[in-house]
Design a protein around this motif. Structure first.
Motif, short mmCIF file in Angstrom:
data_model
loop_
_atom_site.label_atom_id
_atom_site.label_comp_id
_atom_site.label_asym_id
_atom_site.label_seq_id
_atom_site.Cartn_x
_atom_site.Cartn_y
_atom_site.Cartn_z
N ASP A 102 0.82 -1.21 0.00
CA ASP A 102 0.00 0.00 0.00
C ASP A 102 0.86 1.27 0.00
OD1 ASP A 102 1.00 -0.25 2.55
OD2 ASP A 102 -0.89 0.19 3.57
N HIS A 103 2.12 1.14 -0.36
CA HIS A 103 2.99 2.32 -0.44
C HIS A 103 2.46 3.27 -1.52
CE1 HIS A 103 6.57 4.76 -1.19
NE2 HIS A 103 7.04 4.34 -0.03
N PRO A 104 2.52 4.59 -1.31
CA PRO A 104 2.01 5.56 -2.29
C PRO A 104 2.56 5.36 -3.70
CG PRO A 104 2.53 6.67 -0.23
CD PRO A 104 3.00 5.27 -0.07
N LEU A 105 3.79 4.90 -3.84
CA LEU A 105 4.37 4.73 -5.18
C LEU A 105 3.69 3.63 -5.99
CD1 LEU A 105 8.25 5.14 -4.77
CD2 LEU A 105 6.62 6.70 -5.84
N THR A 106 3.04 2.68 -5.31
CA THR A 106 2.39 1.59 -6.05
C THR A 106 1.19 2.09 -6.85
OG1 THR A 106 0.97 1.01 -4.16
CG2 THR A 106 3.11 -0.09 -4.32
N ALA A 107 0.69 3.28 -6.53
CA ALA A 107 -0.46 3.83 -7.25
C ALA A 107 -0.04 4.61 -8.50
CB ALA A 107 -1.28 4.73 -6.33
N LYS A 108 1.25 4.84 -8.67
CA LYS A 108 1.73 5.60 -9.82
C LYS A 108 1.87 4.71 -11.05
CE LYS A 108 4.21 9.03 -9.88
NZ LYS A 108 5.24 10.10 -9.93
N ALA A 109 1.42 5.23 -12.18
CA ALA A 109 1.51 4.47 -13.42
C ALA A 109 2.91 4.47 -13.98
CB ALA A 109 0.53 5.04 -14.45
N ASN A 110 3.64 5.55 -13.77
CA ASN A 110 4.99 5.66 -14.30
C ASN A 110 5.91 6.20 -13.20
OD1 ASN A 110 7.15 5.67 -16.06
ND2 ASN A 110 6.68 7.71 -16.86
N ILE A 111 6.73 5.33 -12.63
CA ILE A 111 7.60 5.71 -11.53
C ILE A 111 8.97 6.10 -12.07
CG2 ILE A 111 8.59 4.98 -9.32
CD1 ILE A 111 6.39 2.81 -9.25
N LEU A 112 9.42 7.30 -11.70
CA LEU A 112 10.69 7.83 -12.19
C LEU A 112 11.74 7.80 -11.08
CD1 LEU A 112 9.27 10.97 -14.05
CD2 LEU A 112 9.70 8.69 -15.01
N LEU A 113 12.99 7.92 -11.46
CA LEU A 113 14.06 7.96 -10.48
C LEU A 113 13.86 9.09 -9.47
CD1 LEU A 113 17.34 7.24 -12.51
CD2 LEU A 113 16.19 5.73 -10.87
N GLU A 114 13.37 10.22 -9.95
CA GLU A 114 13.18 11.38 -9.06
C GLU A 114 12.13 11.10 -7.99
OE1 GLU A 114 10.13 14.19 -11.54
OE2 GLU A 114 12.18 13.99 -12.33
N ASP A 115 11.24 10.15 -8.23
CA ASP A 115 10.23 9.79 -7.24
C ASP A 115 10.85 9.10 -6.02
OD1 ASP A 115 8.01 10.73 -8.73
OD2 ASP A 115 8.06 8.92 -9.96
N LEU A 116 12.03 8.55 -6.18
CA LEU A 116 12.68 7.85 -5.09
C LEU A 116 13.36 8.80 -4.11
CD1 LEU A 116 14.40 4.95 -7.10
CD2 LEU A 116 12.15 4.93 -5.99
N LYS A 117 13.58 10.05 -4.52
CA LYS A 117 14.34 10.99 -3.71
C LYS A 117 13.72 11.26 -2.34
CE LYS A 117 18.03 12.23 -6.02
NZ LYS A 117 19.38 12.02 -5.42
N THR A 118 12.40 11.12 -2.23
CA THR A 118 11.72 11.37 -0.95
C THR A 118 11.48 10.09 -0.16
OG1 THR A 118 9.55 11.24 -2.02
CG2 THR A 118 10.58 13.42 -1.87
N VAL A 119 11.86 8.97 -0.72
CA VAL A 119 11.57 7.68 -0.09
C VAL A 119 12.74 7.22 0.78
CG1 VAL A 119 10.99 5.25 -0.50
CG2 VAL A 119 10.10 7.03 -2.03
N PRO A 120 12.51 6.97 2.08
CA PRO A 120 13.58 6.39 2.91
C PRO A 120 13.93 4.99 2.40
CG PRO A 120 11.76 7.23 4.25
CD PRO A 120 11.27 7.20 2.83
N VAL A 121 15.15 4.56 2.66
CA VAL A 121 15.58 3.25 2.18
C VAL A 121 16.15 2.45 3.33
CG1 VAL A 121 17.88 4.09 1.53
CG2 VAL A 121 16.95 2.06 0.41
#
Length: 232
Positions: A102-121
């Motif tokens: 249920d992570h917010p990124l799973t709802a995106k149709a096209n995930i870009l590298l820049e989308d990862l910048k706010t995601v903790p790892v």
């Protein structure tokens, strides 16, 4: 003299593997071996790459199943040469991003590298060349550190963080099958990971070790054919 049917191949075979190696395929290999060769015992060690190489160097294990980045290729081949080990390339895998379902990124149709910048790892506490290859793509100010793969998967489920594992890790993985974790397809996230076997030349191997090598090669060759990138 004993005829061929009376010859029994037996012995302990010590194999060291990376934690990210598909556990289903390893279990399948061992199960198949025990059916055909019940007197061969596979003793499995699991550890990070530096631990794996040290075990091979000290002869604590005679077969290694590892993987390397392109930048590590020369290191692996020099190690094999120094230890008089054979390298058998298996397949080229890809590093992928994993998050809870249920992570917010799973709802995106096209995930870009820049989308990862706010995601903790979440990564292993001990950094190596693998972690260094992708850590800069994520939000490092909220990094989670774990000392084992199960801890990393638990961190994903309990938090909005991501982890980077191999694509083969997802194959028949219980975390994926249960719907708790999802593998993302991130555009331009392209980090190849090369799997290989390390082992002694035939004249230095036992018959049991040769049988184990043949089974591992067969099963992981089949795995390579089953790995496909999910469609968007």
């Amino acid at each position: 003299t004993l005829n061929e049917q009376e010859i029994v191949i037996s012995g302990n075979v010590f194999v060291t593997v990376l934690p990210s190696v598909c556990p289903h395929i390893l279990n399948q290999s061992i199960r198949t071996l025990k059916q055909s060769y019940p007197q061969i015992n596979v003793c499995l060690y699991e550890g990070r790459k530096h631990t794996l190489l040290r075990q091979l160097e000290k002869k604590e294990a005679t077969i290694g199943l590892t993987a390397y980045l392109e930048t590590e290729r020369e290191i692996i081949y020099q190690f094999a040469k120094a230890q008089k080990l054979i390298i058998q390339e298996l397949f080229t895998d890809q590093l992928r991003v994993f998050v809870r379902a249920d992570h917010p990124l799973t709802a995106k149709a096209n995930i870009l590298l820049e989308d990862l910048k706010t995601v903790p790892v979440v990564t292993y506490a001990e950094k190596d060349m693998l972690v260094t290859s992708y850590i800069h793509l994520f939000n490092q100010s909220q990094q989670y550190l774990m000392n084992n793969l199960n801890g990393m998967m638990t961190a994903i489920i309990d938090n909005d963080c991501a982890a980077v594992c191999t694509q083969s890790f997802a194959y028949e993985n219980p975390f994926i099958q249960s719907g708790l974790i999802k593998m993302l397809d991130v555009s331009d996230f392209n980090i190849p990971f090369y799997y290989c076997l390390l082992y002694n030349a035939e004249k230095y191997r036992t018959d049991a070790e040769t049988i184990v090598l043949q089974q591992l090669h067969k099963n992981f060759s089949q795995l390579a054919q089953n790995i496909t990138r999910p469609s968007l």
